[in-house]
Design a protein around this motif. Structure first.
Motif, PDB file in Angstrom:
ATOM      1  N   ALA A   1      -6.555  22.035  18.578  1.00  0.00           N
ATOM      2  CA  ALA A   1      -7.450  20.978  18.135  1.00  0.00           C
ATOM      3  C   ALA A   1      -6.790  19.607  18.351  1.00  0.00           C
ATOM      4  O   ALA A   1      -7.462  18.656  18.745  1.00  0.00           O
ATOM      5  N   ILE A   2      -5.491  19.522  18.091  1.00  0.00           N
ATOM      6  CA  ILE A   2      -4.781  18.250  18.279  1.00  0.00           C
ATOM      7  C   ILE A   2      -4.830  17.843  19.745  1.00  0.00           C
ATOM      8  O   ILE A   2      -5.185  16.715  20.078  1.00  0.00           O
ATOM      9  N   LEU A   3      -4.467  18.753  20.629  1.00  0.00           N
ATOM     10  CA  LEU A   3      -4.467  18.464  22.060  1.00  0.00           C
ATOM     11  C   LEU A   3      -5.869  18.074  22.520  1.00  0.00           C
ATOM     12  O   LEU A   3      -6.043  17.119  23.267  1.00  0.00           O
ATOM     13  N   SER A   4      -6.873  18.787  22.072  1.00  0.00           N
ATOM     14  CA  SER A   4      -8.239  18.506  22.459  1.00  0.00           C
ATOM     15  C   SER A   4      -8.670  17.117  22.001  1.00  0.00           C
ATOM     16  O   SER A   4      -9.298  16.371  22.757  1.00  0.00           O
ATOM     17  N   ALA A   5      -8.331  16.755  20.777  1.00  0.00           N
ATOM     18  CA  ALA A   5      -8.680  15.421  20.265  1.00  0.00           C
ATOM     19  C   ALA A   5      -7.977  14.333  21.058  1.00  0.00           C
ATOM     20  O   ALA A   5      -8.579  13.315  21.412  1.00  0.00           O
ATOM     21  N   VAL A   6      -6.708  14.544  21.373  1.00  0.00           N
ATOM     22  CA  VAL A   6      -5.941  13.553  22.132  1.00  0.00           C
ATOM     23  C   VAL A   6      -6.497  13.412  23.549  1.00  0.00           C
ATOM     24  O   VAL A   6      -6.601  12.304  24.077  1.00  0.00           O
ATOM     25  N   LYS A   7      -6.871  14.519  24.169  1.00  0.00           N
ATOM     26  CA  LYS A   7      -7.435  14.463  25.528  1.00  0.00           C
ATOM     27  C   LYS A   7      -8.722  13.655  25.582  1.00  0.00           C
ATOM     28  O   LYS A   7      -9.071  13.114  26.619  1.00  0.00           O
ATOM     29  N   LEU A 135     -16.160  16.619  18.671  1.00  0.00           N
ATOM     30  CA  LEU A 135     -16.026  15.435  17.835  1.00  0.00           C
ATOM     31  C   LEU A 135     -16.705  14.229  18.488  1.00  0.00           C
ATOM     32  O   LEU A 135     -17.410  13.465  17.818  1.00  0.00           O
ATOM     33  N   ALA A 136     -16.505  14.070  19.781  1.00  0.00           N
ATOM     34  CA  ALA A 136     -17.171  12.972  20.496  1.00  0.00           C
ATOM     35  C   ALA A 136     -18.689  13.105  20.384  1.00  0.00           C
ATOM     36  O   ALA A 136     -19.396  12.111  20.173  1.00  0.00           O
ATOM     37  N   GLY A 137     -19.185  14.320  20.499  1.00  0.00           N
ATOM     38  CA  GLY A 137     -20.619  14.549  20.342  1.00  0.00           C
ATOM     39  C   GLY A 137     -21.096  14.248  18.938  1.00  0.00           C
ATOM     40  O   GLY A 137     -22.162  13.648  18.742  1.00  0.00           O
ATOM     41  N   TYR A 138     -20.321  14.659  17.941  1.00  0.00           N
ATOM     42  CA  TYR A 138     -20.692  14.379  16.548  1.00  0.00           C
ATOM     43  C   TYR A 138     -20.772  12.877  16.305  1.00  0.00           C
ATOM     44  O   TYR A 138     -21.641  12.402  15.574  1.00  0.00           O
ATOM     45  N   ARG A 140     -21.404  10.495  18.643  1.00  0.00           N
ATOM     46  CA  ARG A 140     -22.574   9.983  19.368  1.00  0.00           C
ATOM     47  C   ARG A 140     -23.884  10.287  18.637  1.00  0.00           C
ATOM     48  O   ARG A 140     -24.783   9.462  18.578  1.00  0.00           O
ATOM     49  N   GLN A 141     -23.984  11.482  18.106  1.00  0.00           N
ATOM     50  CA  GLN A 141     -25.227  11.937  17.481  1.00  0.00           C
ATOM     51  C   GLN A 141     -25.368  11.481  16.023  1.00  0.00           C
ATOM     52  O   GLN A 141     -26.402  11.720  15.401  1.00  0.00           O
ATOM     53  N   GLY A 142     -24.338  10.867  15.483  1.00  0.00           N
ATOM     54  CA  GLY A 142     -24.401  10.391  14.102  1.00  0.00           C
ATOM     55  C   GLY A 142     -24.051  11.444  13.064  1.00  0.00           C
ATOM     56  O   GLY A 142     -24.241  11.225  11.868  1.00  0.00           O
ATOM     57  N   ASP A 143     -23.545  12.609  13.501  1.00  0.00           N
ATOM     58  CA  ASP A 143     -23.214  13.675  12.557  1.00  0.00           C
ATOM     59  C   ASP A 143     -22.085  13.287  11.613  1.00  0.00           C
ATOM     60  O   ASP A 143     -22.130  13.633  10.424  1.00  0.00           O
ATOM     61  N   LEU A 144     -21.056  12.592  12.115  1.00  0.00           N
ATOM     62  CA  LEU A 144     -19.956  12.188  11.235  1.00  0.00           C
ATOM     63  C   LEU A 144     -20.459  11.221  10.167  1.00  0.00           C
ATOM     64  O   LEU A 144     -20.080  11.326   8.995  1.00  0.00           O
ATOM     65  N   GLU A 145     -21.307  10.311  10.563  1.00  0.00           N
ATOM     66  CA  GLU A 145     -21.864   9.367   9.593  1.00  0.00           C
ATOM     67  C   GLU A 145     -22.707  10.098   8.557  1.00  0.00           C
ATOM     68  O   GLU A 145     -22.633   9.799   7.358  1.00  0.00           O
ATOM     69  N   ALA A 146     -23.478  11.064   9.001  1.00  0.00           N
ATOM     70  CA  ALA A 146     -24.301  11.844   8.060  1.00  0.00           C
ATOM     71  C   ALA A 146     -23.425  12.638   7.102  1.00  0.00           C
ATOM     72  O   ALA A 146     -23.735  12.734   5.904  1.00  0.00           O
ATOM     73  N   MET A 147     -22.324  13.203   7.600  1.00  0.00           N
ATOM     74  CA  MET A 147     -21.394  13.940   6.742  1.00  0.00           C
ATOM     75  C   MET A 147     -20.791  13.005   5.705  1.00  0.00           C
ATOM     76  O   MET A 147     -20.658  13.360   4.534  1.00  0.00           O
ATOM     77  N   ALA A 148     -20.438  11.807   6.128  1.00  0.00           N
ATOM     78  CA  ALA A 148     -19.858  10.829   5.194  1.00  0.00           C
ATOM     79  C   ALA A 148     -20.869  10.453   4.114  1.00  0.00           C
ATOM     80  O   ALA A 148     -20.536  10.410   2.923  1.00  0.00           O
ATOM     81  N   ARG A 149     -22.105  10.182   4.511  1.00  0.00           N
ATOM     82  CA  ARG A 149     -23.144   9.827   3.531  1.00  0.00           C
ATOM     83  C   ARG A 149     -23.395  10.971   2.559  1.00  0.00           C
ATOM     84  O   ARG A 149     -23.612  10.749   1.368  1.00  0.00           O
ATOM     85  N   ALA A 150     -23.361  12.204   3.072  1.00  0.00           N
ATOM     86  CA  ALA A 150     -23.625  13.373   2.227  1.00  0.00           C
ATOM     87  C   ALA A 150     -22.557  13.542   1.151  1.00  0.00           C
ATOM     88  O   ALA A 150     -22.825  14.110   0.099  1.00  0.00           O
ATOM     89  N   GLY A 151     -21.343  13.050   1.405  1.00  0.00           N
ATOM     90  CA  GLY A 151     -20.257  13.256   0.458  1.00  0.00           C
ATOM     91  C   GLY A 151     -19.861  12.060  -0.373  1.00  0.00           C
ATOM     92  O   GLY A 151     -19.269  12.217  -1.435  1.00  0.00           O
ATOM     93  N   ARG A 152     -20.187  10.885   0.081  1.00  0.00           N
ATOM     94  CA  ARG A 152     -19.712   9.676  -0.602  1.00  0.00           C
ATOM     95  C   ARG A 152     -20.257   9.598  -2.019  1.00  0.00           C
ATOM     96  O   ARG A 152     -21.453   9.530  -2.243  1.00  0.00           O
ATOM     97  N   GLY A 153     -19.351   9.672  -2.990  1.00  0.00           N
ATOM     98  CA  GLY A 153     -19.709   9.514  -4.381  1.00  0.00           C
ATOM     99  C   GLY A 153     -20.431  10.701  -5.004  1.00  0.00           C
ATOM    100  O   GLY A 153     -20.927  10.593  -6.111  1.00  0.00           O
ATOM    101  N   LYS A 154     -20.496  11.827  -4.326  1.00  0.00           N
ATOM    102  CA  LYS A 154     -21.227  12.984  -4.849  1.00  0.00           C
ATOM    103  C   LYS A 154     -20.493  13.669  -5.998  1.00  0.00           C
ATOM    104  O   LYS A 154     -21.114  14.247  -6.866  1.00  0.00           O
TER     105      LYS A 154
END
Length: 174
Positions: A1-7, A135-138, A140-154
């Motif tokens: 996963a580390i190598l893939s993220a760095v690439k 991760l790059a796809g997430y 682009r598609q806004g998935d990381l932002e949605a994950m953050a909103r789903a957890g912030r302050g819950k």
């Protein structure tokens, strides 16, 4: 996963016990895959000054916590087993990639809670090699932002204080 993220142009911060299994494994693998691993300089102003992979060895949990707090503003997401850092996903809104298989009695329940809440996705041996692309796809598609909103302050992030107060009330005041 580390190598893939760095690439994919990502930068990775790895916290590890000094001389522990993770630090030793990463150092051995870095030699094999030709990654440069450097500790963060004390006065680094930006991640770009450090390189693609930071390894943060810590001798004690207190030291790891101090270094984590110092670097936390640089985190876009978290990769970890579904243990005590799970509250970062459900309280602070930090998207989590949960390393499986689960170990321990609470990890499977934490994993179910995290994925059910939409704040975590699984990361296993099969998905790790393509993690950077996913991760790059997430992003682009806004998935990381949605994950953050789903957890912030819950959930409250005052577990230590709550436990200390209960111990004091139930056992020490007693």
């Amino acid at each position: 996963a580390i190598l893939s993220a760095v690439k994919q142009g990502g930068q990775v911060i790895v916290f590890a016990r000094s001389g522990g299994r993770l630090e030793n494994l990463l150092r051995r693998q870095a030699a094999v895959i030709d990654l440069s691993i450097v500790p963060p300089p004390r006065n680094a102003q930006s991640v770009a000054e450090v390189g693609p992979v930071w390894m943060i060895p810590a001798d004690t949990r207190a030291e790891e916590d101090r270094l984590t707090a110092r670097l936390f503003p640089r985190f876009d997401y978290l990769v970890a087993p579904p243990h005590e850092r799970s509250n970062w996903a459900l309280g602070l809104g930090l998207p989590m990639f949960a390393v499986v298989p689960c170990y321990g009695s609470f990890a499977p329940r934490n994993l179910a809670l995290l994925t059910g809440a939409g704040v975590a996705m699984l990361l296993d041996d099969a998905t790790a090699p393509a993690f950077g692309e996913a991760l790059a796809g997430y992003r682009r598609q806004g998935d990381l932002e949605a994950m953050a909103r789903a957890g912030r302050g819950k959930c409250a992030i005052d577990g230590f204080e709550t436990i200390a107060a209960r111990l004091h009330r139930d056992f020490l005041a007693g």
